[in-house]
Motif scaffolding. Structure first.
Motif, PDB file in Angstrom:
ATOM      1  N   ALA A  52       4.925   0.716  10.257  1.00 61.23           N
ATOM      2  CA  ALA A  52       3.433   1.740   9.960  1.00 61.23           C
ATOM      3  C   ALA A  52       2.976   1.111  10.460  1.00 61.23           C
ATOM      4  CB  ALA A  52       3.315   1.564   8.577  1.00 61.23           C
ATOM      5  N   LYS A  53       1.999   0.217  10.926  1.00 62.25           N
ATOM      6  CA  LYS A  53       0.397  -0.477  10.524  1.00 62.25           C
ATOM      7  C   LYS A  53       0.136  -1.469  11.602  1.00 62.25           C
ATOM      8  CE  LYS A  53      -3.967  -0.838   8.768  1.00 62.25           C
ATOM      9  NZ  LYS A  53      -5.276  -1.411   7.589  1.00 62.25           N
ATOM     10  N   GLY A  54       1.051  -1.979  11.624  1.00 63.96           N
ATOM     11  CA  GLY A  54       1.379  -3.650  12.455  1.00 63.96           C
ATOM     12  C   GLY A  54      -0.071  -4.770  11.529  1.00 63.96           C
ATOM     13  N   PHE A  55      -0.088  -5.754  12.436  1.00 60.75           N
ATOM     14  CA  PHE A  55      -0.558  -6.993  12.239  1.00 60.75           C
ATOM     15  C   PHE A  55      -1.332  -7.629  12.295  1.00 60.75           C
ATOM     16  CE2 PHE A  55       2.710  -9.454   9.205  1.00 60.75           C
ATOM     17  CZ  PHE A  55       2.760  -8.372   7.886  1.00 60.75           C
ATOM     18  N   ARG A  73       0.616  -1.411   0.434  1.00 61.92           N
ATOM     19  CA  ARG A  73       0.081   0.054  -0.047  1.00 61.92           C
ATOM     20  C   ARG A  73       0.822   1.180   0.022  1.00 61.92           C
ATOM     21  NH1 ARG A  73      -5.448  -1.367   2.994  1.00 61.92           N
ATOM     22  NH2 ARG A  73      -5.877  -2.917   1.404  1.00 61.92           N
ATOM     23  N   PRO A  74       0.423   2.159  -0.871  1.00 59.00           N
ATOM     24  CA  PRO A  74       1.524   3.243  -1.093  1.00 59.00           C
ATOM     25  C   PRO A  74       1.588   4.315   0.022  1.00 59.00           C
ATOM     26  CG  PRO A  74       0.617   2.162  -3.240  1.00 59.00           C
ATOM     27  CD  PRO A  74      -0.072   1.985  -1.956  1.00 59.00           C
ATOM     28  N   ALA A  75       0.321   4.653   0.521  1.00 58.76           N
ATOM     29  CA  ALA A  75       0.645   6.051   1.275  1.00 58.76           C
ATOM     30  C   ALA A  75       0.867   5.735   2.913  1.00 58.76           C
ATOM     31  CB  ALA A  75      -0.725   6.640   1.562  1.00 58.76           C
ATOM     32  N   GLU A  76       0.467   4.192   2.549  1.00 58.04           N
ATOM     33  CA  GLU A  76       0.481   3.359   4.490  1.00 58.04           C
ATOM     34  C   GLU A  76       1.298   2.859   5.104  1.00 58.04           C
ATOM     35  OE1 GLU A  76      -3.796   1.634   6.453  1.00 58.04           O
ATOM     36  OE2 GLU A  76      -2.885  -0.447   4.962  1.00 58.04           O
ATOM     37  N   LYS A  78       3.032  -4.140  15.664  1.00 60.32           N
ATOM     38  CA  LYS A  78       4.098  -3.529  14.972  1.00 60.32           C
ATOM     39  C   LYS A  78       5.420  -4.680  16.094  1.00 60.32           C
ATOM     40  CE  LYS A  78       2.344   0.795  14.710  1.00 60.32           C
ATOM     41  NZ  LYS A  78       2.652   2.523  14.677  1.00 60.32           N
ATOM     42  N   PHE A  79       6.196  -5.343  15.040  1.00 58.78           N
ATOM     43  CA  PHE A  79       6.930  -6.483  15.042  1.00 58.78           C
ATOM     44  C   PHE A  79       8.597  -5.780  14.389  1.00 58.78           C
ATOM     45  CE2 PHE A  79       4.261  -8.303  12.034  1.00 58.78           C
ATOM     46  CZ  PHE A  79       5.297  -8.784  11.341  1.00 58.78           C
TER      47      PHE A  79
END
Length: 309
Positions: free
Chosen positions: A239-242, A184-187, A290-291
């Motif tokens: 950036a976002k986390g799983f 995902r480009p921005a994220e 995040k990891f």
């Protein structure tokens, strides 16, 4: 597929379920790819995620097939709220499923994965994990707790050959292939591109003047399985986390192979995902983690040293 005799019964049965689902869904996905009819539908649970009829088919099929091996369990699928299957009001086992990971690529005939993890709520840890690769020759990654309480990990190819996954010789960051879900480009891609210290360290040349560090794209739980197998050296997600269904199945497989999974503070992420009740399970499915996941603690620490999080 001929599964190794050393797999415990539940692990072997679960691997057979995953293999069955992949065998059944592969022609459906290839038909979608060649015709361009992806079967996309509105995703009411995760508005920003791609959802197709194939995700929902896999969701229903997992519940049906797992109920043939488990009398009662909590079914925690990405595609629905947690539910109890069977007669027990409060069963011990929780079956955590991502029926079709990277489904927007799977319906293009490119990549597709499926995850299932069986978690004992009494033990507060996983006891079986299977990650299936729908299109690759390395078909299954499996971890299970044996009769002695030891966690062991394996990979199985499409022709039935199995290999134990063991800790590999550690590598430095500058000689590693590090992956990230940068689709995902921005994220995700832009935040990764701003990690200048990390990229500089990754690109540092060796004594012979060659830069061997690489950054690549990988996906969900299978990315941790690739580390467990030694195909890559590490996965970074800052950036976002799983979500739990993307992290937990691969986390257990990498753990069983001797790898390391740390949060961004450098603390080990426990196998206890806190799935004590249906409310806890529902809450866990709404969290993101995040990891850094690597084959060795030294590499994980080196990566964290260069991250500006």
């Amino acid at each position: 597929m001929d599964y190794k005799a050393e797999l415990p019964d539940l692990a072997r049965q679960t691997a057979e379920v995953v293999d069955t689902i992949m065998l059944e869904i592969r022609p459906k996905l290839l038909e979608a790819a060649f015709t361009g009819k992806a079967g996309e539908s509105e995703n009411l649970r995760h508005a920003d995620n791609f959802l197709s009829v194939h995700d929902m088919w896999s969701h229903e099929r997992y519940r049906e097939l797992m109920s043939r091996h488990l009398k009662s369990f909590v079914y925690a699928s990405e595609e629905a709220e947690p539910q109890v299957v069977g007669d027990e009001a409060d069963p011990d086992l929780c079956v955590l499923v991502d029926p079709l990971d990277t489904s927007e690529l799977a319906v293009r005939g490119l990549l597709g994965y499926t995850h299932v993890m069986i978690y004992s709520r009494a033990l507060a840890r996983p006891i079986v994990s299977v990650v299936g690769d729908i299109y690759h020759h390395v078909r299954l990654y499996v971890a299970a707790q044996d009769d002695d309480g030891n966690d062991r990990a394996y990979a199985f190819t499409a022709d039935g050959q199995g290999r134990a996954l063991l800790q590999r010789e550690p590598k430095r960051l500058s000689e590693s292939l590090l992956t990230n879900f940068l689709m995902r480009p921005a994220e995700r891609l832009l935040p990764l591109s701003r990690q200048h210290r990390l990229m500089t360290a990754l690109d540092q040349p060796d004594a012979d003047g060659k830069s061997r560090g690489r950054i690549g794209v990988d996906f969900g739980s299978v990315s941790l399985c690739h580390v467990a197998a030694g195909f890559t050296e590490g996965v970074l997600e800052f950036a976002k986390g799983f979500a739990i269904w993307d992290l937990a199945p691969g986390h257990y497989i990498l753990h069983a192979a001797g790898g390391t999974v740390l949060d961004l503070e450098g603390q080990p992420i426990p196998l206890d995902y806190g799935l004590a009740s249906l409310i806890d399970i529902a809450d866990a499915m709404d969290r993101r983690q995040k990891f850094v996941a690597t084959g060795s603690r030294a590499l994980a620490d080196e990566i964290l040293h260069y991250i500006d999080a």
